[in-house]
Write a protein that holds these residues in place. Structure first.
Motif, PDB file in Angstrom:
ATOM      1  N   LYS A 162       0.893  -1.469   0.290  1.00 20.36           N
ATOM      2  CA  LYS A 162      -0.034   0.315   0.082  1.00 20.36           C
ATOM      3  C   LYS A 162       0.996   1.276  -0.209  1.00 20.36           C
ATOM      4  O   LYS A 162       1.677   1.050   0.424  1.00 20.36           O
ATOM      5  CB  LYS A 162      -0.977   0.147   1.098  1.00 20.36           C
ATOM      6  CG  LYS A 162      -1.797   1.528   1.194  1.00 20.36           C
ATOM      7  CD  LYS A 162      -1.935   1.189   2.477  1.00 20.36           C
ATOM      8  CE  LYS A 162      -2.105   3.191   3.290  1.00 20.36           C
ATOM      9  NZ  LYS A 162      -2.925   3.250   4.441  1.00 20.36           N
ATOM     10  N   GLY A 165       0.121   5.492   0.620  1.00 20.94           N
ATOM     11  CA  GLY A 165      -0.699   6.516   0.883  1.00 20.94           C
ATOM     12  C   GLY A 165      -0.849   7.885   0.546  1.00 20.94           C
ATOM     13  O   GLY A 165       1.003   7.824   1.239  1.00 20.94           O
ATOM     14  N   ARG A 206      -6.087  13.532   0.474  1.00 16.55           N
ATOM     15  CA  ARG A 206      -5.524  12.010   0.053  1.00 16.55           C
ATOM     16  C   ARG A 206      -6.393  11.664  -0.395  1.00 16.55           C
ATOM     17  O   ARG A 206      -6.617  11.650  -1.558  1.00 16.55           O
ATOM     18  CB  ARG A 206      -5.895  11.899   1.930  1.00 16.55           C
ATOM     19  CG  ARG A 206      -7.792  11.657   2.183  1.00 16.55           C
ATOM     20  CD  ARG A 206      -8.544  11.064   3.258  1.00 16.55           C
ATOM     21  NE  ARG A 206      -9.448  10.970   2.997  1.00 16.55           N
ATOM     22  CZ  ARG A 206     -10.561  11.107   4.299  1.00 16.55           C
ATOM     23  NH1 ARG A 206      -9.888  10.998   5.052  1.00 16.55           N
ATOM     24  NH2 ARG A 206     -11.994  10.955   4.497  1.00 16.55           N
ATOM     25  N   THR A 210      -4.838   6.788  -2.209  1.00 21.46           N
ATOM     26  CA  THR A 210      -4.080   5.551  -1.967  1.00 21.46           C
ATOM     27  C   THR A 210      -4.139   4.829  -2.863  1.00 21.46           C
ATOM     28  O   THR A 210      -5.200   4.564  -3.645  1.00 21.46           O
ATOM     29  CB  THR A 210      -5.146   5.304  -0.517  1.00 21.46           C
ATOM     30  OG1 THR A 210      -5.543   5.489   0.748  1.00 21.46           O
ATOM     31  CG2 THR A 210      -4.927   3.781   0.247  1.00 21.46           C
ATOM     32  N   ALA A 252      -3.587   0.482  -3.276  1.00 23.03           N
ATOM     33  CA  ALA A 252      -3.181  -0.693  -2.200  1.00 23.03           C
ATOM     34  C   ALA A 252      -3.577  -1.110  -3.324  1.00 23.03           C
ATOM     35  O   ALA A 252      -4.861  -1.717  -4.044  1.00 23.03           O
ATOM     36  CB  ALA A 252      -4.424  -0.044  -0.762  1.00 23.03           C
TER      37      ALA A 252
END
Length: 676
Positions: A444, A446, A458, A460, A462
């Protein structure tokens, strides 16, 4: 998955239990649907206390949900909305009998008008009969939805306890324990009997014959079951025995112990926890309203054999209300199924700040976890023996274990400059070694950018990973009655497919019942689901709603997501499998679908597999608000919304599954908008 492990793909819920409380708390809740039914009741009691080194909390709760019947809502009051009983069952209370008269050679589709119908071989179908029968039409079909439940009644009782003790200033011992009991009921329409080979369901029912000398045979000639016989179909809905009722009694036990604390290395604090968890669930299901197909076969067969069998009473299936209590006593057993699941877990975790960077501390979390899953299901002995008239169900038992190692880094990149209050990078990886298929690594990345006190960005990426569970791997064959349209039926929508001749289906074959028995179950060769997930969004906490006269705090969150799952664990949609078998004649779809000499499907295997892919995208919008603390209390509200833009499932052979956003498929759907 890199942080939470395999089950993260299915969704992770962090439940923070109450660790301590001084005194006693009590709460109660009542709810009801706008139609005045489906009552919901909740009662909770909590007791807690503490000393300088110890604390405890004990909670008890009671939950009750009451019934909502399908018949009480327009959309669910019929098998398929908008079709009335046209797609209802051909197994009806009076009985439907598709027989070939050996004297005339005619095949007749008949429904008795009375308990003692008189058959006249000179009268045919379709047409009007003046004897003890009438010709079957769709108007005779049975509306099984009237007996089903939209909301099942349940009662849940639970006790939870938690305690902690400071062994030293730096080390604490904590324990948790839970006991939960659920008693619930599900209900379905009276269980249908399908005798004869036109609607294959069970060996004993498919081969049932009713001799001419049977006291309730109204035809005067032998009704011979099985392939090649003249007893093609006997569809009887024994409403005299009441609906099928499934009572579940489930006990769940949970215990955990945690040793946690901290120590120092090179003047830096290192925090640790060591955990042990044991959990078990035991379930019993008692089934009322089902039938023993072998005994029904016996009670409809040779009267002399029945007379020589203790308890056997000749069975009358001709006419509504024809089955007496004495007949029911011989053919209607009570069945009991049992199952259990166990989880054993041991883990150890460390967290620490490795170094001080200009933007903040570089932090690490790492750990090890061992889990073992065990599960078993034991159906009633009559089911195992093949005498149960209902859907197929076979015993299941299996277990597997996994060893996992993970590490996570929180890296502060920038802080305290114009436009960047804080910019952090997070990295994580997990290695999982399964006893069933070996090792796998997920990762992952982020990024979290706090632009200001009011605005956060934000994103991410993953990798997802979900291992098949005990049921998906080891479940024995079980069955369900799927509502399917056979493309080989002479009255199929759009016309009969010409490939049906190569499948051995006679041109005159007409599907007598929309429900076809489908077998499903586990697959020991399943591989894990794997996924790539992208998310991006923001959180806005406006200053005008902070510490104001009407608001202590408010925030608005937006998140876009895109998930792509490969090797998704799923059975191919049964209707799709059947359609593609007929369209392509490919073994990839036809293997597992077998037809008897009449053309009827007598075996339909639809087991779990790793399908090609599942892709979905959309966005979430959340609004949270907390009021100021007024003299009489404080209010808070949370509004959560999910919007699905796209959902697409592709089978292993490239077949697109019939699912889409806002489209109902097989009594389920992917909603365009969900709001809570």
């Amino acid at each position: 998955s890199s942080i939470y492990g395999s089950d993260a793909i299915a969704g992770v819920v962090n439940i923070i239990t109450k660790r301590e409380q001084e005194g006693v708390s009590f709460s109660a809740r009542f709810g009801q649907s706008e139609e005045g039914d489906g009552d919901l009741k909740d009662v909770e009691l909590g007791i807690g206390g503490s000393t300088e080194r110890a604390s405890f909390f004990l909670g008890a709760s009671y939950h009750e949900t009451e019934t909502i019947f399908s018949r009480d809502r327009e959309q669910s009051s019929v098998p398929v909305p908008g079709t009335g009983v046209a797609l209802g069952s051909s197994s009806i209370p009076a009985g439907r009998f598709l027989v070939r008269d050996p004297n005339t050679g005619r095949t007749l589709d008949l429904v008795p008008n009375s308990l003692r119908p008189v058959y006249n071989p000179a009268q045919t179908c379709p047409g009007t009969r003046t004897d003890g029968f009438h010709c079957f039409t769709n108007a005779d079909r049975f509306n099984f939805a009237q007996f089903n439940l939209l909301q099942t009644p349940s009662e849940r009782k639970s006790i939870f306890g938690q305690a902690s003790y400071d062994l030293t200033e730096m080390v604490k011992l904590s324990v948790k324990a839970l006991y939960n009991n659920r008693e619930s009921l599900n209900q379905a329409a009276p269980e249908p009997f399908f005798f004869g080979a036109a609607v294959p369901s069970n060996f004993w029912a498919d081969t049932t014959s009713i001799p001419a000398n049977h006291p309730f045979n109204p035809f005067g000639f032998d009704l011979i079951g099985g392939a090649g016989g003249n007893f093609l179909l006997g569809g009887r809905r024994p409403i005299e025995g009441g609906p099928r009722r499934f009572f579940q009694d489930v006990d769940t036990f949970y215990f955990s112990a945690t040793l946690s604390g901290s120590f120092q290395i090179a003047d830096r604090n290192v925090y640790f926890d060591v955990n042990a968890v044991s959990s078990e669930s035991e379930a019993t299901q008692t089934n009322f309203g089902s039938y023993n197909a072998r005994r029904a076969n016996l009670a409809l067969g040779n009267p002399a054999t029945c007379a020589a069998t203790p308890g056997c009473t000749p069975l009358n299936i001709f006419g509504e209300g024809s089955i007496t209590p004495a007949m029911l006593a011989f053919i209607q057993p009570v069945l009991t199924d049992r199952s259990n699941n166990e989880l054993s877990l041991y883990s150890a975790n460390l967290t620490a700040d490795l170094a001080d960077l200009p933007a903040g501390p570089l932090a690490i979390a790492t750990g090890f976890e061992y889990r073992k899953y065990e599960g078993a299901y034991t159906p009633d002995g009559l089911t195992i023996a093949g005498e149960y008239n209902g859907v197929v169900s076979r015993p299941t038992a299996g277990s597997f274990s996994v060893d996992e190692f993970y590490a996570e880094l929180a890296i502060p990149l920038l802080a305290g400059v114009t436009g960047v209050e804080q910019l952090d990078l997070s990295l994580a990886a997990r290695y999982s070694d399964y006893s069933t298929f070996g090792g796998e690594t997920t990762s992952k990345v982020g990024l979290r950018w706090q632009v200001s006190d009011q605005f956060l960005l934000r994103g991410t990426f993953a990798e997802g990973f979900r291992a098949p569970n005990v049921g998906e791997l080891f479940a024995g064959a079980s069955g369900f009655d799927a509502v399917l349209n056979d493309p080989c039926s002479a009255n199929a929508t759009g016309g009969r497919n010409p490939n049906c001749t190569q499948l051995g289906v006679p041109a005159s074959y007409v599907q007598p019942n929309p429900q076809i028995s489908v077998q499903t179950g586990g697959n020991i060769n399943l591989q894990p689901e794997k996924a790539d997930s992208f998310t991006a969004g923001f959180v806005w906490s406006p200053a005008f709603a902070s510490q104001a006269s009407w608001s202590e705090k408010m925030d608005v969150g937006f998140s876009w997501y895109d998930h792509e799952i490969e090797d998704g664990i799923q059975a191919v949609d049964a209707q799709t499998q059947l359609n593609l078998c007929v369209q392509t004649l490919s073994p990839a779809f036809c293997t597992g679908i077998n037809r008897n000499s009449l053309g009827a499907i007598d075996r339909f295997s639809n087991f779990l597999t790793n399908i090609g892919s599942i892709e979905t995208s959309g966005f979430d919008v959340d609004v949270n608000w907390v009021s100021p603390a007024w003299d009489w209390g404080q209010l808070s509200t949370s509004w959560r919304n999910t919007f699905v833009e796209d959902y697409r499932a592709v089978g292993a052979a490239g077949a697109v599954q019939p699912q889409g956003v806002g489209i109902e498929v097989s009594n389920s759907a992917i909603p365009e908008w969900t709001s809570v």
